[in-house]
Design a protein around this motif. Sequence first.
Motif: not given
Length: 350
Positions: A237-248
Amino acid sequence: MVFPKKSQYFLASGCNHLGIATLSSEVLIKSKEKSIMPLLNTSHPSPVTFLLMGIPGLEHLHVWIGIPFCSMYLVAVVGNVTILAVVRAERSLHEPMFLFLCMLSVTDLVLSTSTLPRMLCLFWLGAHDITFDSCLAQMFFIHSFTAMESGFFLAMAIDRYVAICHPLHHTTILTCVHIIIMGIIVVIRGVAFFSPHPILLKHMPYCKTRVIAHTYCEFMAVVKLACMDTGATKHYSLSMATIIGSCDAILIAVSYAFILRSVFRLPSREASFKALGTCGSHVCVILVFYATAGFSIFTHRFGKNVPAHIHIFIANIYLLVPPFLNPIVYGVRTKKIREHVLRTLMVKVA
């Protein structure tokens, strides 16, 4: 009464057989009970309801906190519905920027409506209980539509980049088909990466308290109640949120960096200030969203010493403030939308 020897023999053997059969059936039943008991002891059915605590430590202020939250929700609903109605009615607004704005407005409406009414019931009516299925549904809408919000911010930044840096190719790059494809990708991304959240929690055993230390059903708050090792689930969960948020966020920053470079090269100072004002307001809304969302994500991962009421209060901000600010920044400050609304109001008054 005296039985013949043969009769005594058969009666005794029959009793022996009956006793052996009874004993064997008792042993079989006991063995079945022993095999079933561990299953009964280790099974933990999903709870019927959860109890939302609210903001720990600020329970005495719940009624007062609900007033600004309700005000922001009303502004968000009225503003976003107005944007959708104006863009639908005015054919001249059927442009990439306003179509992406409509997608953002729908996302804001779903995001705020999935949290605010239930939160106000908690603050004002003391309705702490929420059913397990309703909790999972709320969790899905919150996390998936937060990811969509981030995606539409990126889509609007790309639109502004193309419109300012490559104005001659704007209509050929962002065609109607490309806009639809971008919108579909954003929606599929949000659903695909965060639909596993309620599915995973649905099949987890729960043997701890039913109290959720939050104002809404956040994934990390609910998964803590499971009585099993959830390290891999939390990490996902934390990895998905971090990856999506940081890339955007990185792509948005790059887009606005190119936009600012083009703005500073404009020959007219008045045009430069106007573009800077518009970009500045957009950047402020985006910063509020990513700063508060990033704080919540990194607090789950690293900030164990952060007070719970601060963490939960900021977690509410990133769900409430962007839907409240977006209609003001992208609607009221947009000349075409503002003029259409004022013209409609003047006609009704006249």
